[in-house]
Design a protein around this motif. Structure first.
Motif, PDB file in Angstrom:
ATOM      1  N   SER B 379     -48.613  11.609  92.535  1.00  0.00           N
ATOM      2  CA  SER B 379     -48.048  10.310  92.895  1.00  0.00           C
ATOM      3  C   SER B 379     -48.803   9.254  92.117  1.00  0.00           C
ATOM      4  CB  SER B 379     -48.164  10.070  94.390  1.00  0.00           C
ATOM      5  OG  SER B 379     -49.502   9.909  94.732  1.00  0.00           O
ATOM      6  N   LEU B 380     -48.145   8.114  91.974  1.00  0.00           N
ATOM      7  CA  LEU B 380     -48.765   7.043  91.207  1.00  0.00           C
ATOM      8  C   LEU B 380     -49.846   6.377  92.035  1.00  0.00           C
ATOM      9  CD1 LEU B 380     -45.482   5.419  89.870  1.00  0.00           C
ATOM     10  CD2 LEU B 380     -47.048   6.869  88.614  1.00  0.00           C
ATOM     11  N   THR B 381     -50.933   6.027  91.378  1.00  0.00           N
ATOM     12  CA  THR B 381     -51.962   5.303  92.109  1.00  0.00           C
ATOM     13  C   THR B 381     -51.472   3.868  92.308  1.00  0.00           C
ATOM     14  OG1 THR B 381     -53.007   4.631  90.078  1.00  0.00           O
ATOM     15  CG2 THR B 381     -53.790   6.687  91.072  1.00  0.00           C
ATOM     16  N   ARG B 382     -52.085   3.196  93.264  1.00  0.00           N
ATOM     17  CA  ARG B 382     -51.601   1.849  93.585  1.00  0.00           C
ATOM     18  C   ARG B 382     -51.642   0.909  92.370  1.00  0.00           C
ATOM     19  NH1 ARG B 382     -52.800  -1.184  99.124  1.00  0.00           N
ATOM     20  NH2 ARG B 382     -51.573   0.591  99.775  1.00  0.00           N
ATOM     21  N   PRO B 383     -52.769   0.865  91.622  1.00  0.00           N
ATOM     22  CA  PRO B 383     -52.774  -0.054  90.472  1.00  0.00           C
ATOM     23  C   PRO B 383     -51.694   0.284  89.454  1.00  0.00           C
ATOM     24  CG  PRO B 383     -54.990   0.755  90.942  1.00  0.00           C
ATOM     25  CD  PRO B 383     -54.058   1.535  91.807  1.00  0.00           C
ATOM     26  N   VAL B 384     -51.508   1.592  89.185  1.00  0.00           N
ATOM     27  CA  VAL B 384     -50.483   1.977  88.201  1.00  0.00           C
ATOM     28  C   VAL B 384     -49.110   1.559  88.711  1.00  0.00           C
ATOM     29  CG1 VAL B 384     -49.355   3.940  87.084  1.00  0.00           C
ATOM     30  CG2 VAL B 384     -51.838   3.897  87.301  1.00  0.00           C
ATOM     31  N   ARG B 385     -48.891   1.781  90.015  1.00  0.00           N
ATOM     32  CA  ARG B 385     -47.600   1.417  90.590  1.00  0.00           C
ATOM     33  C   ARG B 385     -47.368  -0.094  90.469  1.00  0.00           C
ATOM     34  NH1 ARG B 385     -48.046   2.701  95.786  1.00  0.00           N
ATOM     35  NH2 ARG B 385     -47.856   4.906  95.358  1.00  0.00           N
ATOM     36  N   MET B 386     -48.414  -0.875  90.771  1.00  0.00           N
ATOM     37  CA  MET B 386     -48.255  -2.319  90.734  1.00  0.00           C
ATOM     38  C   MET B 386     -48.005  -2.811  89.307  1.00  0.00           C
ATOM     39  SD  MET B 386     -48.107  -3.013  93.752  1.00  0.00           S
ATOM     40  CE  MET B 386     -47.749  -4.727  93.463  1.00  0.00           C
ATOM     41  N   ILE B 387     -48.699  -2.171  88.352  1.00  0.00           N
ATOM     42  CA  ILE B 387     -48.473  -2.553  86.947  1.00  0.00           C
ATOM     43  C   ILE B 387     -47.027  -2.249  86.560  1.00  0.00           C
ATOM     44  CG2 ILE B 387     -49.060  -1.939  84.557  1.00  0.00           C
ATOM     45  CD1 ILE B 387     -51.963  -1.548  85.571  1.00  0.00           C
ATOM     46  N   LEU B 388     -46.571  -1.059  86.961  1.00  0.00           N
ATOM     47  CA  LEU B 388     -45.185  -0.678  86.640  1.00  0.00           C
ATOM     48  C   LEU B 388     -44.182  -1.633  87.289  1.00  0.00           C
ATOM     49  CD1 LEU B 388     -44.730   3.197  86.801  1.00  0.00           C
ATOM     50  CD2 LEU B 388     -43.950   1.631  85.042  1.00  0.00           C
ATOM     51  N   VAL B 389     -44.434  -1.957  88.561  1.00  0.00           N
ATOM     52  CA  VAL B 389     -43.536  -2.874  89.275  1.00  0.00           C
ATOM     53  C   VAL B 389     -43.482  -4.214  88.563  1.00  0.00           C
ATOM     54  CG1 VAL B 389     -43.304  -4.241  91.400  1.00  0.00           C
ATOM     55  CG2 VAL B 389     -43.747  -1.795  91.546  1.00  0.00           C
ATOM     56  N   THR B 390     -44.672  -4.718  88.167  1.00  0.00           N
ATOM     57  CA  THR B 390     -44.723  -6.017  87.490  1.00  0.00           C
ATOM     58  C   THR B 390     -43.976  -5.951  86.161  1.00  0.00           C
ATOM     59  OG1 THR B 390     -46.916  -6.229  88.465  1.00  0.00           O
ATOM     60  CG2 THR B 390     -46.325  -7.847  86.792  1.00  0.00           C
ATOM     61  N   LEU B 391     -44.192  -4.875  85.417  1.00  0.00           N
ATOM     62  CA  LEU B 391     -43.523  -4.751  84.118  1.00  0.00           C
ATOM     63  C   LEU B 391     -42.009  -4.676  84.268  1.00  0.00           C
ATOM     64  CD1 LEU B 391     -45.841  -2.254  82.199  1.00  0.00           C
ATOM     65  CD2 LEU B 391     -45.500  -4.676  81.730  1.00  0.00           C
ATOM     66  N   LEU B 392     -41.584  -3.845  85.225  1.00  0.00           N
ATOM     67  CA  LEU B 392     -40.136  -3.684  85.428  1.00  0.00           C
ATOM     68  C   LEU B 392     -39.505  -4.986  85.893  1.00  0.00           C
ATOM     69  CD1 LEU B 392     -40.077  -0.189  87.195  1.00  0.00           C
ATOM     70  CD2 LEU B 392     -39.039  -0.749  85.000  1.00  0.00           C
ATOM     71  N   ALA B 393     -40.156  -5.622  86.875  1.00  0.00           N
ATOM     72  CA  ALA B 393     -39.594  -6.866  87.411  1.00  0.00           C
ATOM     73  C   ALA B 393     -39.594  -7.948  86.334  1.00  0.00           C
ATOM     74  CB  ALA B 393     -40.393  -7.314  88.630  1.00  0.00           C
ATOM     75  N   GLY B 394     -40.676  -8.011  85.563  1.00  0.00           N
ATOM     76  CA  GLY B 394     -40.758  -9.023  84.506  1.00  0.00           C
ATOM     77  C   GLY B 394     -39.676  -8.807  83.465  1.00  0.00           C
ATOM     78  N   ALA B 395     -39.546  -7.552  83.009  1.00  0.00           N
ATOM     79  CA  ALA B 395     -38.528  -7.250  81.994  1.00  0.00           C
ATOM     80  C   ALA B 395     -37.133  -7.521  82.544  1.00  0.00           C
ATOM     81  CB  ALA B 395     -38.649  -5.798  81.550  1.00  0.00           C
ATOM     82  N   GLY B 396     -36.926  -7.171  83.797  1.00  0.00           N
ATOM     83  CA  GLY B 396     -35.625  -7.409  84.431  1.00  0.00           C
ATOM     84  C   GLY B 396     -35.297  -8.885  84.482  1.00  0.00           C
ATOM     85  N   LEU B 397     -36.271  -9.691  84.880  1.00  0.00           N
ATOM     86  CA  LEU B 397     -36.034 -11.136  84.979  1.00  0.00           C
ATOM     87  C   LEU B 397     -35.755 -11.742  83.603  1.00  0.00           C
ATOM     88  CD1 LEU B 397     -38.644 -12.253  87.661  1.00  0.00           C
ATOM     89  CD2 LEU B 397     -36.155 -12.343  87.820  1.00  0.00           C
ATOM     90  N   VAL B 398     -36.505 -11.270  82.597  1.00  0.00           N
ATOM     91  CA  VAL B 398     -36.279 -11.790  81.242  1.00  0.00           C
ATOM     92  C   VAL B 398     -34.847 -11.473  80.805  1.00  0.00           C
ATOM     93  CG1 VAL B 398     -36.905 -11.433  78.808  1.00  0.00           C
ATOM     94  CG2 VAL B 398     -38.695 -11.742  80.539  1.00  0.00           C
ATOM     95  N   ALA B 399     -34.429 -10.212  81.057  1.00  0.00           N
ATOM     96  CA  ALA B 399     -33.065  -9.815  80.652  1.00  0.00           C
ATOM     97  C   ALA B 399     -32.019 -10.664  81.367  1.00  0.00           C
ATOM     98  CB  ALA B 399     -32.849  -8.337  80.950  1.00  0.00           C
ATOM     99  N   ILE B 400     -32.264 -10.963  82.640  1.00  0.00           N
ATOM    100  CA  ILE B 400     -31.271 -11.710  83.417  1.00  0.00           C
ATOM    101  C   ILE B 400     -31.245 -13.193  83.023  1.00  0.00           C
ATOM    102  CG2 ILE B 400     -30.755 -12.558  85.749  1.00  0.00           C
ATOM    103  CD1 ILE B 400     -31.791  -9.798  86.741  1.00  0.00           C
ATOM    104  N   LEU B 401     -32.438 -13.755  82.857  1.00  0.00           N
ATOM    105  CA  LEU B 401     -32.502 -15.200  82.646  1.00  0.00           C
ATOM    106  C   LEU B 401     -32.202 -15.614  81.210  1.00  0.00           C
ATOM    107  CD1 LEU B 401     -35.668 -16.021  84.792  1.00  0.00           C
ATOM    108  CD2 LEU B 401     -33.274 -16.420  85.369  1.00  0.00           C
ATOM    109  N   PHE B 402     -32.558 -14.741  80.269  1.00  0.00           N
ATOM    110  CA  PHE B 402     -32.468 -15.190  78.877  1.00  0.00           C
ATOM    111  C   PHE B 402     -31.375 -14.518  78.055  1.00  0.00           C
ATOM    112  CE2 PHE B 402     -36.856 -16.012  80.238  1.00  0.00           C
ATOM    113  CZ  PHE B 402     -36.857 -17.389  80.086  1.00  0.00           C
ATOM    114  N   SER B 403     -30.581 -13.663  78.700  1.00  0.00           N
ATOM    115  CA  SER B 403     -29.524 -13.015  77.919  1.00  0.00           C
ATOM    116  C   SER B 403     -28.162 -13.542  78.338  1.00  0.00           C
ATOM    117  CB  SER B 403     -29.572 -11.502  78.132  1.00  0.00           C
ATOM    118  OG  SER B 403     -28.442 -10.932  77.534  1.00  0.00           O
ATOM    119  N   THR B 404     -27.284 -13.652  77.370  1.00  0.00           N
ATOM    120  CA  THR B 404     -25.929 -14.094  77.698  1.00  0.00           C
ATOM    121  C   THR B 404     -24.984 -12.900  77.810  1.00  0.00           C
ATOM    122  OG1 THR B 404     -25.577 -14.396  75.346  1.00  0.00           O
ATOM    123  CG2 THR B 404     -26.127 -16.374  76.628  1.00  0.00           C
TER     124      THR B 404
END
Lengths: 227, 811
Positions: B379-404
């Motif tokens: 299983s993923l350790t908490r820090p790895v999980r949090m890093i992944l969550v941040t990366l996924l959420a960040g990339a997702g938000l960028v795709a949503i906010l800045f793409s037409t």
């Protein structure tokens, strides 16, 4: 047989058979025994001789095909299942070979479980004395998975005795332990059982464990024989 | 390896329930994807189905941009030397009850003998036999409960027209939902004498046509028509595809949960196998093989179910496709092997990927492991999980906010959902621990505490459940929020006291002029609509002051805009068109007319939910001049104050028996009815996702029950009654469902926000104000609790009735 009010456990002409495919195997055949308050009885026998079945019948976790089982003066045959469960919760303490601690509960919660099931308040002094006696004070906050086999069994013994049961049933209590640990646990088991004055029925194939008890019977072919 | 396969096979046979759940999970996910994919193909093919029926799969159309063709053109072309086989076609939509049919009128004599239409002599006779005779497919007759010889009344071109069904095409799926009629008869009945919609020509006639076609006409080949259907329905298709893929993802969570449970069950056996010399490679091959067999069987089942489901979805999409895009679909899907093969491979790949962590855990089991405990589980350790969550959420938000691009926004939403899936187990367990902390000494507190120890097992189910519930609720919130927006828009738009149409045809200028003279009527608005191709609508309005007030301006508007509009110097465009074409105020746009191209500046961009392809609005007087069309489709009547309304309605009724008046409340009701029909398929998919979530829940609970059997037996041995144990299990199932429901609340809010604020504008071109309809939450939470309770009944009953002695002995 002694005075019935002193008899914690009575098995009278009890038989238990199991069906395996088309064949019916008799595990216990007309077995009779009684245990009075404060007595300590060991039952020895080879693997598959029916020791655990006998213990399950004594705890009301299984019903005989014929014969009578009475626990704490109550005939189990006449009791509905919920009453038997409550009777077991109140009057029986169980120690298993595989410890059977609940992994999801801490050591403290495991030990307190019988009190909760009986709706009893936690007696801090008794709890502290018991865990002190078993040397598990420092383990109370830990989860079972982090304990060694010996530690687990000591926790299981504390759980079995915390609610001051009339009858302590032990199923191969050292069966899963190495010899050194088994000796330590047996010593503790003996001490705690004596100090609490618990009535003990232990099934084992370990002679040293059986020696803790005043009386030893042998279970062979479903029938009890004297030592 | 043979022995290992035997080992695997026997183990799986001993767990038929788990096996069935895994198969059901993947089959349900694949069924949803298959259903939507086949339904999507029906949408794509719908523009071409009729053409294929008339002249084969490889044909082209001659069209007049912005209007009908003059029939004389056909006569000229057909009589020119060397002319190819040409088929004149008039097309319109007809409503029969609540069904929309495509009415195709052709000249039977122009159909080539070897052509795909294959009209036999009797069929040709049936087609031209009478003025009102029409044909359709036998399947359509069956679906509508009609027989040859029946007379039906359809509504087409604003008129009720009686037709007689004289013959049926057998085995012509592409002619489903189509009425075929003789051209001359149809022109007469529809009042469209001399008009053609297009001329069908063989594809190999392109050179000849290029040499002989007059200027201003265009040739559209079958690929262009498919592209056109694709563009028309892009928003709808993309949304539905995204939903179906999410359904598959939820289904895969079930597969993951089941396979990881099965792994825990045989950790000991795998450890032993490793101890006696089974290599990691052999073990890996075995596990992948198991997954592929399981996924393959589930996918095959899903393809069968999905084909059935697609027919049901086509039934749901038929009305909105016709109402929104003018596409008349067939009743049944036409599956192809490439679609089946693609989905099958997708299912295999996705199932293998979803079980990668299980495979990793299996390969990590040390040789000789005797314990069944979950130690060593990957299983993923908490820090790895949090890093992944941040990366996924960040990339997702960028795709949503800045793409037409819509695809990127949906991908961004998928990344956000992945982040939620990673967080859900941790947050869910924190919620459960909080409840346990609140009531630590009670049965419920202890039961929930036991759940906390099964995080590895319950994590995927919790994630699947909360995502599925969040998805269902988020979609529901979006639909309800959108409905509110549409309702507000209709409320604002409909200003007239009543709207007048004719049951027989168009409204002539005389009637409009006559009504304008009536003293009871203060002013009149009107609309005349025309298809400009590609779904773009041209609306010619008469806009008295109150009607003008009905526009909600997103840019421009105002008095100067009105002046420009009235004089023909300015055009209005709807928000979807402005978005699709990136139009700004002051920009010039061209409108093709029969004689010329008309250009004018955009002076206002208004909110409009009527067409997602967009509308260009111009003043009716300008339109009349440009298109030489004096007719109107409907008139809005604004009553004077203090009039006798009953008397006015009576007077209107006496004008002509074809006059139909509909008050604005009724129009509003009808509009919302269309809206609700449009979103029926979305609701259906949301429900399907919910059903898959329920499978995930049941799978998790059964796994929990089986895995914790020994603990339950211990509790029973220690004195917990059967009733107590049943309550224990049900507290756990309800607690799990409650945690998932609570997690679903913020997830649904996020999905609602992304769908409303990002997906809607990009998919359909319109913006929707963000509202917070909490109705879905009020349904979701009790429903989840009820589902949790119901899902707990069987395991609770099963576990509680088991003999503790047997459970302890049997381990």
């Amino acid at each position: 047989m002694g005075n019935s009010s002193d008899q914690v456990l009575v098995l009278d002409d009890v038989s238990r058979r199991f069906r395996t495919g088309s064949e019916t195997v008799g595990v216990l055949e007309g077995l009779t025994l009684s245990l009075e308050r404060g007595q300590r009885l060991a039952i020895m026998g080879a693997s598959g001789s029916g020791k655990t079945t006998l213990l399950h019948l004594a705890a009301g976790m299984d019903r005989p095909d014929s014969g009578r089982v009475a626990l704490a003066g109550r005939d189990l045959a006449n009791l509905p299942e919920p009453d038997i469960t409550q009777l077991r919760a109140r009057h029986v303490g169980l120690v298993f070979q595989d410890f059977n601690l609940l992994d999801s509960l801490s050591v403290r919660e495991n030990i307190e479980l019988p009190l909760w099931l009986n709706g009893l308040k936690i007696d801090r002094d008794r709890l502290d004395a018991l865990v002190g006696l078993l040397g598990i004070e420092r383990l109370m906050a830990r989860l079972p998975e982090s304990l060694s086999g010996g530690e687990k069994q000591r926790v299981a013994i504390a759980r079995a005795l915390i609610h001051q049961p009339d009858l302590l049933l032990a199923d191969e209590p050292t069966g899963s332990l190495d010899q050194t640990t088994a000796e330590t646990v047996l010593e503790l088991f003996d001490r705690v059982a004596r100090e609490t004055g618990a009535t003990l029925l232990m099934v084992t194939h370990n002679r040293e464990a059986a020696d803790l008890c005043e009386r030893t019977l042998h279970l062979r072919h479903g029938v009890l024989h004297p030592d | 390896m043979q022995l290992l396969i035997q080992f695997s096979r026997r183990f799986l046979y001993r767990h038929p329930g788990q096996l069935l759940l895994a198969l059901t999970g993947i089959a349900a996910g694949v069924a949803v994807v298959t259903g939507v994919a086949l339904m999507r193909d029906v949408l794509m093919q719908s523009l071409d189905a009729a053409a294929e029926a008339l002249s084969g799969t490889d044909s082209m159309r001659i069209e007049q941009p912005g209007g009908p063709l003059d029939e004389r053109l056909f006569a000229e072309l057909a009589t020119t030397s060397g002319a190819p086989d040409l088929i004149p076609v008039l097309r319109t939509r007809a409503r029969y009850g609540d069904q929309i049919l495509e009415w195709l009128a052709i000249d039977p004599l122009s159909l080539s003998e070897g052509g795909p239409m294959r009209l036999s002599g009797p069929a040709t006779g049936a087609l031209v036999g009478g003025e009102r005779t029409a044909m359709t497919s036998q399947r359509t007759l069956d679906r509508l409960g009609l027989e040859i010889g029946d007379r039906i009344t359809v509504r087409a071109g604003g008129a009720d027209i009686e037709l007689e069904l004289t013959a049926a095409f057998e085995q012509r799926r592409e002619l489903d939902n189509r009425l075929i009629m003789d051209l001359a008869n149809a022109q007469h009945l529809l009042g469209r004498q001399g008009e053609l919609s297009w001329i069908e020509a063989p594809a190999n006639a392109r050179d000849w046509l290029e040499a002989h076609l007059p200027e201003g006409l265009v040739m559209v080949d079958s690929q262009q028509r498919r592209d056109s259907a694709a563009r028309l329905t892009q928003g709808m298709r993309t949304n539905l595809t995204a939903l179906s893929l999410l359904g598959l993802a939820v289904g895969l969570f079930v597969v993951h949960a089941v396979l990881s449970f099965l792994l825990v069950q045989r950790r000991r056996q795998i450890g032993m196998a490793r101890a006696i010399g089974v290599t990691r490679g052999q073990l890996g091959r075995l596990m992948i093989g198991e997954t592929l067999v399981l996924a393959g069987l589930g996918a095959l089942l899903g393809l069968v179910l999905g084909t059935w489901l697609a027919d049901q979805l086509v039934g749901l999409v038929r009305a909105p496709a016709a109402e929104l895009y003018g596409l008349v679909t067939t009743s049944h899907v036409m599956p192809t092997w490439p679609v089946y093969g693609g989905i099958f491979l997708l299912a295999l790949g996705a199932a293998t990927a979803s079980t990668a962590s299980v495979l990793r855990a299996a390969l990590g089991i040390p040789p000789g492991l005797l314990s069944r405990q979950s130690d060593g589980q990957v299983s993923l350790t908490r820090p790895v999980r949090m890093i992944l969550v941040t990366l996924l959420a960040g990339a997702g938000l960028v795709a949503i906010l800045f793409s037409t691009a819509l695809a990127w926004v949906l991908f961004g939403m998928f990344l956000l959902l992945c982040a939620c899936a990673l967080l859900a187990p941790t947050l869910g367990m924190a919620l459960i621990r909080a409840w346990q902390h609140f009531r630590p000494l009670t049965l419920s507190g202890r039961a929930l505490g036991m759940l906390g120890a099964a995080r590895q097992r319950l994590g995927p189910a919790l994630a699947a459940l909360s995502l599925a519930l969040g998805l269902s609720a988020g979609i529901a919130m979006m639909v309800l929020g959108f409905r509110v927006a549409v309702d507000d828009w209709v409320e604002r738009l409909l200003r007239a006291d009543t709207y007048l149409t004719l049951s027989q045809g168009r409204i002539g200028p005389e009637l409009f002029d006559q009504l304008a003279e009536w003293p009871e009527i203060e002013s009149l608005s009107s609309v005349r609509q025309r298809d400009l191709g590609e779904g773009v609508n041209l609306a010619a309005y008469d806009t008295p002051e109150p009607a003008w007030q009905g526009f909600e301006w997103l840019a421009g508007g105002g008095e100067s805009a009105r002046e420009a509009f009235l004089t023909g110097q300015g055009l209005l465009v709807s928000e979807p068109l402005a978005r699709h074409r990136n139009l700004q105020i002051g920009q010039s746009i061209d409108i093709p007319t029969p004689d010329q191209t008309f250009s004018a500046q955009v002076v206002g961009i208004y909110r409009d939910y009527a067409s997602d392809r967009g509308t260009i609005a111009l003043h009716n007087a300008v339109y009349r001049d440009l298109f030489n069309d004096p007719y109107r489709d409907s008139i809005g009547l604004y009553f004077a104050d203090d009039i006798d309304r009953d008397a006015l309605y009576q007077r209107l009724g006496e004008l002509d028996e074809a006059v139909v008046t509909t008050d604005r409340h009724e129009v509003r009701r009808q509009t919302l009815e269309v809206f609700d029909r449009t979103f029926r398929i979305t609701w259906a998919l949301a429900v399907l996702v919910g059903i898959i979530a329920a499978i995930a829940l049941i799978s998790a609970l059964l796994a929990l029950g089986l895995e914790r059997g020994r603990e339950y037996a211990t509790l029973r041995a220690l004195g917990l009654t059967r009733g107590g144990l049943a309550r224990w299990v049900m507290v756990q199932t309800t607690g799990l469902a409650a945690a998932a429901a609570l997690l679903a609340v913020p997830i649904s809010l996020m999905i609602h926000a992304v769908l409303s604020l990002a997906v809607q504008p990009r998919a359909f071109g319109w913006s929707v104000g963000f509202t917070l309809p909490i109705g879905p939450w009020l349904v979701l939470i009790p429903l989840a609790l009820l589902a949790g309770l119901l899902a707990g009944i069987y395991p609770a009953w099963k576990i509680a009735r088991r003999d503790p002695a047997g459970m302890l002995k049997g381990n």
